[in-house]
Design a protein around this motif. Structure first.
Motif, PDB file in Angstrom:
ATOM      1  N   LEU A  57       0.830  -1.195   0.000  1.00  0.00           N
ATOM      2  CA  LEU A  57       0.000   0.000   0.000  1.00  0.00           C
ATOM      3  C   LEU A  57       0.868   1.250   0.000  1.00  0.00           C
ATOM      4  O   LEU A  57       1.954   1.276   0.592  1.00  0.00           O
ATOM      5  CB  LEU A  57      -0.905   0.018   1.235  1.00  0.00           C
ATOM      6  N   SER A  58       0.379   2.298  -0.639  1.00  0.00           N
ATOM      7  CA  SER A  58       1.101   3.569  -0.642  1.00  0.00           C
ATOM      8  C   SER A  58       1.054   4.184   0.756  1.00  0.00           C
ATOM      9  O   SER A  58       0.194   3.833   1.568  1.00  0.00           O
ATOM     10  CB  SER A  58       0.448   4.526  -1.645  1.00  0.00           C
ATOM     11  N   PRO A  59       1.982   5.104   1.061  1.00  0.00           N
ATOM     12  CA  PRO A  59       1.944   5.790   2.364  1.00  0.00           C
ATOM     13  C   PRO A  59       0.607   6.474   2.624  1.00  0.00           C
ATOM     14  O   PRO A  59       0.121   6.502   3.754  1.00  0.00           O
ATOM     15  CB  PRO A  59       3.086   6.806   2.252  1.00  0.00           C
ATOM     16  N   TYR A  60      -0.013   7.031   1.577  1.00  0.00           N
ATOM     17  CA  TYR A  60      -1.311   7.692   1.712  1.00  0.00           C
ATOM     18  C   TYR A  60      -2.376   6.701   2.173  1.00  0.00           C
ATOM     19  O   TYR A  60      -3.125   6.951   3.122  1.00  0.00           O
ATOM     20  CB  TYR A  60      -1.701   8.321   0.379  1.00  0.00           C
ATOM     21  N   ALA A  61      -2.460   5.531   1.499  1.00  0.00           N
ATOM     22  CA  ALA A  61      -3.453   4.527   1.859  1.00  0.00           C
ATOM     23  C   ALA A  61      -3.189   3.980   3.259  1.00  0.00           C
ATOM     24  O   ALA A  61      -4.123   3.752   4.038  1.00  0.00           O
ATOM     25  CB  ALA A  61      -3.439   3.391   0.831  1.00  0.00           C
ATOM     26  N   SER A  62      -1.919   3.787   3.588  1.00  0.00           N
ATOM     27  CA  SER A  62      -1.574   3.305   4.930  1.00  0.00           C
ATOM     28  C   SER A  62      -1.986   4.303   5.999  1.00  0.00           C
ATOM     29  O   SER A  62      -2.477   3.926   7.074  1.00  0.00           O
ATOM     30  CB  SER A  62      -0.071   3.039   5.018  1.00  0.00           C
ATOM     31  N   SER A  63      -1.816   5.603   5.711  1.00  0.00           N
ATOM     32  CA  SER A  63      -2.198   6.614   6.698  1.00  0.00           C
ATOM     33  C   SER A  63      -3.703   6.626   6.917  1.00  0.00           C
ATOM     34  O   SER A  63      -4.183   6.864   8.038  1.00  0.00           O
ATOM     35  CB  SER A  63      -1.720   7.998   6.250  1.00  0.00           C
ATOM     36  N   VAL A  64      -4.480   6.352   5.854  1.00  0.00           N
ATOM     37  CA  VAL A  64      -5.932   6.272   5.985  1.00  0.00           C
ATOM     38  C   VAL A  64      -6.309   5.138   6.934  1.00  0.00           C
ATOM     39  O   VAL A  64      -7.158   5.293   7.821  1.00  0.00           O
ATOM     40  CB  VAL A  64      -6.593   6.077   4.613  1.00  0.00           C
ATOM     41  N   GLN A 173     -23.715   7.994   6.614  1.00  0.00           N
ATOM     42  CA  GLN A 173     -22.399   8.298   7.188  1.00  0.00           C
ATOM     43  C   GLN A 173     -21.475   7.087   7.070  1.00  0.00           C
ATOM     44  O   GLN A 173     -20.316   7.215   6.656  1.00  0.00           O
ATOM     45  CB  GLN A 173     -22.548   8.691   8.659  1.00  0.00           C
ATOM     46  N   LEU A 174     -21.988   5.921   7.444  1.00  0.00           N
ATOM     47  CA  LEU A 174     -21.169   4.711   7.394  1.00  0.00           C
ATOM     48  C   LEU A 174     -20.812   4.338   5.960  1.00  0.00           C
ATOM     49  O   LEU A 174     -19.673   3.957   5.672  1.00  0.00           O
ATOM     50  CB  LEU A 174     -21.907   3.551   8.067  1.00  0.00           C
ATOM     51  N   ILE A 175     -21.786   4.454   5.052  1.00  0.00           N
ATOM     52  CA  ILE A 175     -21.524   4.120   3.651  1.00  0.00           C
ATOM     53  C   ILE A 175     -20.433   5.024   3.099  1.00  0.00           C
ATOM     54  O   ILE A 175     -19.504   4.559   2.417  1.00  0.00           O
ATOM     55  CB  ILE A 175     -22.816   4.244   2.816  1.00  0.00           C
ATOM     56  N   TYR A 176     -20.533   6.327   3.378  1.00  0.00           N
ATOM     57  CA  TYR A 176     -19.517   7.237   2.869  1.00  0.00           C
ATOM     58  C   TYR A 176     -18.151   6.896   3.449  1.00  0.00           C
ATOM     59  O   TYR A 176     -17.147   6.888   2.734  1.00  0.00           O
ATOM     60  CB  TYR A 176     -19.856   8.689   3.197  1.00  0.00           C
ATOM     61  N   TRP A 177     -18.102   6.608   4.741  1.00  0.00           N
ATOM     62  CA  TRP A 177     -16.813   6.320   5.371  1.00  0.00           C
ATOM     63  C   TRP A 177     -16.155   5.093   4.740  1.00  0.00           C
ATOM     64  O   TRP A 177     -14.981   5.121   4.364  1.00  0.00           O
ATOM     65  CB  TRP A 177     -16.988   6.126   6.877  1.00  0.00           C
ATOM     66  N   PHE A 178     -16.915   4.008   4.617  1.00  0.00           N
ATOM     67  CA  PHE A 178     -16.342   2.782   4.068  1.00  0.00           C
ATOM     68  C   PHE A 178     -16.028   2.930   2.576  1.00  0.00           C
ATOM     69  O   PHE A 178     -15.070   2.331   2.081  1.00  0.00           O
ATOM     70  CB  PHE A 178     -17.284   1.604   4.324  1.00  0.00           C
ATOM     71  N   TYR A 179     -16.831   3.712   1.861  1.00  0.00           N
ATOM     72  CA  TYR A 179     -16.506   3.979   0.465  1.00  0.00           C
ATOM     73  C   TYR A 179     -15.172   4.708   0.356  1.00  0.00           C
ATOM     74  O   TYR A 179     -14.333   4.378  -0.492  1.00  0.00           O
ATOM     75  CB  TYR A 179     -17.616   4.823  -0.186  1.00  0.00           C
ATOM     76  N   TYR A 180     -14.976   5.700   1.217  1.00  0.00           N
ATOM     77  CA  TYR A 180     -13.736   6.466   1.172  1.00  0.00           C
ATOM     78  C   TYR A 180     -12.533   5.585   1.508  1.00  0.00           C
ATOM     79  O   TYR A 180     -11.491   5.660   0.859  1.00  0.00           O
ATOM     80  CB  TYR A 180     -13.812   7.642   2.135  1.00  0.00           C
ATOM     81  N   ILE A 181     -12.689   4.732   2.530  1.00  0.00           N
ATOM     82  CA  ILE A 181     -11.598   3.835   2.923  1.00  0.00           C
ATOM     83  C   ILE A 181     -11.257   2.881   1.778  1.00  0.00           C
ATOM     84  O   ILE A 181     -10.092   2.685   1.430  1.00  0.00           O
ATOM     85  CB  ILE A 181     -11.985   3.032   4.182  1.00  0.00           C
ATOM     86  N   SER A 182     -12.304   2.290   1.189  1.00  0.00           N
ATOM     87  CA  SER A 182     -12.048   1.327   0.109  1.00  0.00           C
ATOM     88  C   SER A 182     -11.407   2.010  -1.097  1.00  0.00           C
ATOM     89  O   SER A 182     -10.525   1.435  -1.745  1.00  0.00           O
ATOM     90  CB  SER A 182     -13.347   0.631  -0.302  1.00  0.00           C
ATOM     91  N   SER A 183     -11.836   3.245  -1.385  1.00  0.00           N
ATOM     92  CA  SER A 183     -11.248   3.974  -2.511  1.00  0.00           C
ATOM     93  C   SER A 183      -9.776   4.283  -2.256  1.00  0.00           C
ATOM     94  O   SER A 183      -8.933   4.148  -3.146  1.00  0.00           O
ATOM     95  CB  SER A 183     -12.015   5.278  -2.753  1.00  0.00           C
ATOM     96  N   ALA A 184      -9.469   4.690  -1.020  1.00  0.00           N
ATOM     97  CA  ALA A 184      -8.079   5.007  -0.677  1.00  0.00           C
ATOM     98  C   ALA A 184      -7.197   3.768  -0.771  1.00  0.00           C
ATOM     99  O   ALA A 184      -6.071   3.824  -1.287  1.00  0.00           O
ATOM    100  CB  ALA A 184      -8.013   5.608   0.725  1.00  0.00           C
ATOM    101  N   VAL A 185      -7.726   2.629  -0.303  1.00  0.00           N
ATOM    102  CA  VAL A 185      -6.939   1.394  -0.334  1.00  0.00           C
ATOM    103  C   VAL A 185      -6.729   0.927  -1.776  1.00  0.00           C
ATOM    104  O   VAL A 185      -5.620   0.543  -2.167  1.00  0.00           O
ATOM    105  CB  VAL A 185      -7.628   0.303   0.502  1.00  0.00           C
ATOM    106  N   ARG A 186      -7.786   0.975  -2.578  1.00  0.00           N
ATOM    107  CA  ARG A 186      -7.656   0.543  -3.986  1.00  0.00           C
ATOM    108  C   ARG A 186      -6.660   1.414  -4.738  1.00  0.00           C
ATOM    109  O   ARG A 186      -5.857   0.922  -5.529  1.00  0.00           O
ATOM    110  CB  ARG A 186      -9.023   0.588  -4.677  1.00  0.00           C
ATOM    111  N   SER A 187      -6.725   2.714  -4.493  1.00  0.00           N
ATOM    112  CA  SER A 187      -5.807   3.619  -5.190  1.00  0.00           C
ATOM    113  C   SER A 187      -4.366   3.432  -4.723  1.00  0.00           C
ATOM    114  O   SER A 187      -3.432   3.780  -5.448  1.00  0.00           O
ATOM    115  CB  SER A 187      -6.230   5.073  -4.977  1.00  0.00           C
ATOM    116  N   GLY A 188      -4.192   2.895  -3.521  1.00  0.00           N
ATOM    117  CA  GLY A 188      -2.848   2.732  -2.984  1.00  0.00           C
ATOM    118  C   GLY A 188      -2.219   1.391  -3.268  1.00  0.00           C
ATOM    119  O   GLY A 188      -1.036   1.171  -2.962  1.00  0.00           O
TER     120      GLY A 188
END
Length: 345
Positions: A57-64, A173-188
């Motif tokens: 994972l990229s440093p960005y995704a790891s920080s998330v 709120q939960l959907i947005y949070w998990f969507y953001y996490i999954s997007s960050a991980v996929r991009s990393g």
């Protein structure tokens, strides 16, 4: 991470907790439980860092991921206290657990203001800003909707009727949070696998298990502390529990600011607040919803948090700077809001 240091801290925490329970000193046992939660939380973060290295994972995704894991102690502690209260038929204790989550988030702004004053103005890292601004926008909107719904229901609904938070907003709120996490991980993914630190998987598993057990111990100590201090006002009890549970992170943030790491401290506080709003609050509220109507304490704190987040977001988006005057204003306003909680009837 030195195994001997971790083992020593766990041993000290366990010994202090047992001594507090045996001697009937709930403040001592609560402090020991907080230490254990913090130590196991650090173990979990270490494990997450190893997970990021193992899967490239990229440093960005790891920080998330690290920012997400950092709120697990708060989540486990509040859930343990709330479920403990409901199982004993004590809805008052469950309400304290829920309200303490919001108090902890609001206390972050007191600490953020203090960090800004110590640093004579503070911003956050650009990478953190890209991560947090969307979360802050969603947090402000959802908090405003939750508080507004409670006020409208109280003023236009049937007198004395129980008010429940709208499930759709909490789910969003939960959907947005998990969507953001999954997007960050996929991009990393695909950043490049690195040699993970030794024992990261054991640390991850032991940390999560240890946090769950420590959170249960903390919930019992908090209940005993409230009884021993004869605290009967919900606002006072939630204020005591929320500030006490946030104290370790607050001390670390202030020490970091004093050592010239104000940007990192500010970024961590902003991240913790957004995560508490979008992840912790819904996950704690939903299991308790049937037994917990929304009261004036919750509606007031939701509205105050929305205002604090909006003020902070505006300063960071326009200039990426909380100057000394804004830091002082944030500190005083958040502290005043917390001090008002015990006055609500």
């Amino acid at each position: 991470m030195r195994t001997s240091v971790v083992a020593g801290l766990v041993a000290v925490g366990l010994a202090a907790y047992i001594a507090g329970v045996v001697l009937g000193a709930p403040l001592a046992s609560m402090s020991a439980a907080l230490l254990l939660v913090a130590v196991f939380g650090e173990l979990t973060v270490y494990g997450i860092e190893g997970l990021g290295a193992r899967f490239g994972l990229s440093p960005y995704a790891s920080s998330v991921l690290v920012n997400s894991v950092a709120v697990l102690p708060e989540l486990f502690s509040a859930l343990a206290l709330g479920l403990r209260g409901l199982s004993a038929g004590n809805t008052w204790l469950a309400e304290i657990a829920l309200l303490s989550v919001l108090v902890s988030a609001l206390f972050n702004f007191v600490v953020l203001g203090a960090v800004g004053l110590l640093a004579r103005g503070v911003g956050v890292e650009e990478s953190t800003l890209r991560l947090e601004v969307p979360l802050m926008r969603v947090s402000v909107a959802s908090l405003g909707l939750l508080a507004g719904f409670a006020v409208i229901e109280a003023s236009l609904g049937k007198p004395g009727a129980s008010i429940r938070e709208p499930f759709a907003i909490l789910l969003a709120q939960l959907i947005y949070w998990f969507y953001y996490i999954s997007s960050a991980v996929r991009s990393g993914l695909g950043y490049g696998k690195r040699a993970p630190p030794r024992g990261w998987l054991v640390a991850l598993l032991a940390g999560i298990l240890g946090m769950i057990l420590s959170a249960e111990a903390l919930a019992g100590s908090i209940e005993e502390m409230i009884h021993s201090l004869h605290i009967e006002h919900i606002g006072e009890a939630a204020l005591a529990v929320g500030v006490a549970s946030s104290a370790p992170e607050a001390v670390l943030a202030l020490l970091a600011a004093k050592r010239g790491m104000a940007k990192e401290a500010a970024g961590g506080l902003v991240a913790a607040t957004s995560t508490s709003v979008l992840l912790v609050y819904p996950l704690v509220y939903l299991p308790l919803a049937k037994s917990l109507p929304v009261d004036a304490f919750t509606a007031y704190t939701l509205a105050t948090l929305a205002a604090m987040l909006w003020l902070t977001k505006r300063s960071l988006v326009h200039e990426n700077l909380l100057d000394t005057s804004e830091s002082l204003y944030l500190l005083v306003l958040a502290a005043s809001a917390l001090a008002t909680l015990p006055a609500i009837k």
